[in-house]
Design a protein around this motif. Structure first.
Motif, short mmCIF file in Angstrom:
data_model
loop_
_atom_site.label_atom_id
_atom_site.label_comp_id
_atom_site.label_asym_id
_atom_site.label_seq_id
_atom_site.Cartn_x
_atom_site.Cartn_y
_atom_site.Cartn_z
N CYS A 99 0.86 -1.25 0.11
CA CYS A 99 0.07 0.07 -0.20
C CYS A 99 0.99 1.20 -0.15
O CYS A 99 0.48 2.22 -0.62
N CYS A 102 2.07 1.66 -3.69
CA CYS A 102 1.08 2.28 -4.44
C CYS A 102 0.52 3.62 -4.24
O CYS A 102 -0.07 4.06 -5.00
N MET A 103 0.70 4.04 -3.05
CA MET A 103 0.33 5.48 -2.48
C MET A 103 1.24 6.41 -2.29
O MET A 103 1.22 7.30 -1.36
N CYS A 104 2.29 6.38 -3.03
CA CYS A 104 3.50 7.50 -2.84
C CYS A 104 3.13 8.71 -3.08
O CYS A 104 3.36 9.75 -2.36
N LYS A 105 2.22 8.84 -4.21
CA LYS A 105 1.87 10.16 -4.59
C LYS A 105 1.16 10.76 -3.63
O LYS A 105 1.10 12.19 -3.14
N ASN A 106 0.13 10.12 -3.05
CA ASN A 106 -0.84 10.69 -2.04
C ASN A 106 -0.18 10.93 -0.72
O ASN A 106 -0.61 11.73 0.06
N ILE A 107 1.00 10.09 -0.33
CA ILE A 107 1.73 10.38 0.81
C ILE A 107 2.45 11.55 0.67
O ILE A 107 2.66 12.40 1.56
N GLN A 108 3.11 11.77 -0.50
CA GLN A 108 3.81 13.11 -0.74
C GLN A 108 2.67 14.13 -0.55
O GLN A 108 3.14 15.21 -0.06
N ARG A 109 1.63 14.17 -1.07
CA ARG A 109 0.35 15.36 -0.80
C ARG A 109 0.19 15.57 0.54
O ARG A 109 0.21 16.84 1.21
N SER A 110 0.04 14.24 1.31
CA SER A 110 -0.12 14.62 2.88
C SER A 110 0.95 15.08 3.50
O SER A 110 0.75 16.01 4.19
#
Length: 239
Positions: A99, A102-110
């Motif tokens: 997970c 797969c969610m590297c971009k979302n983590i960066q946004r966070s």
């Protein structure tokens, strides 16, 4: 009443502890926000790594316990349950890492959101007053509510049990008092939530104003007064 008086006296005796706790809280929180503002990415990466290591370490610990205690009893129900738990933790660890990938971009946004939030808080220390004021207001309301609740209870028939300090409260023939107590109990939840929502709304308006007044040259300003005024004049029904 005697118990409440003892409680108030004890609170007065340790008032300095509350003061030191509050000051240390604000100090630690400010340092935490400064760290997030400067190196949120590093903190998030460290948190992700340590979370994965913690799960893997738990699985390894359980595996070692299994090898030491159930090596000769692998067919027992306890051994099977423990082995199943080990496999589940390994599976959750792998799923967690998948997970994260797969969610590297979302983590960066966070991370960007956290850094922006830290910039708002550390650049506008007035926002720290809102949680403090909201706590004081809610506590004052709770004290008043308890006093009114006890006043209603005193209208009932109160009798003392023989050879005991316990008291019985009877509402026979006084249904209106029961309804008053129910209304007041609902009002406790309703008004407390309303007060908290008003203060949250004040922070929301302040942050939105900061965002829309920010430019490439300077940071925006947080206006808490607008939030308080709008809460009562524009959005009180929604709140």
């Amino acid at each position: 009443v005697d118990d409440m008086q003892k409680f108030v006296d004890q609170m007065a005796q340790i008032k300095l502890i509350f003061l030191y706790s509050a000051l240390s809280f604000f100090g630690v929180a400010f340092i935490y926000y400064m760290i997030i503002r400067c190196c949120a990415s590093l903190l998030i990466i460290i948190s992700i790594i340590f979370s994965a290591l913690a799960m893997a370490g738990m699985a390894l610990f359980m595996q070692g316990y299994y090898d030491d205690h159930y090596a000769d009893a692998k067919d027992s129900s306890q051994a099977k349950a423990l082995q199943t738990g080990i496999y589940c933790i390994y599976g959750f660890t792998g799923l967690y890492l998948l997970c994260v990938l797969c969610m590297c971009k979302n983590i960066q946004r966070s991370i960007n959101v956290m850094q922006t939030a830290a910039a708002v808080v550390t650049g506008n220390l007035r926002m720290w007053l809102i949680p403090l004021v909201s706590t004081v207001v809610v506590c004052c309301y709770l004290i008043a509510w308890i006093a009114m609740f006890c006043t209603l209870l005193s209208c009932a028939d109160i009798t003392v049990k023989p050879n005991s300090q316990l008291k019985e409260v009877s509402f026979t023939g006084k249904d209106e008092i029961i309804w008053m107590l129910i209304v007041q109990a609902v009002g406790l939840i309703w008004i407390t939530c309303l007060l908290m929502d008003i203060f949250n709304y004040t922070l929301i308006v302040g942050v939105c104003n900061w965002y829309f007044t920010s430019t490439s040259d300077r940071r925006g300003t947080v206006t808490l007064c607008n939030g308080i005024c709008w809460a009562f004049t524009k959005n009180l029904g929604s709140l």
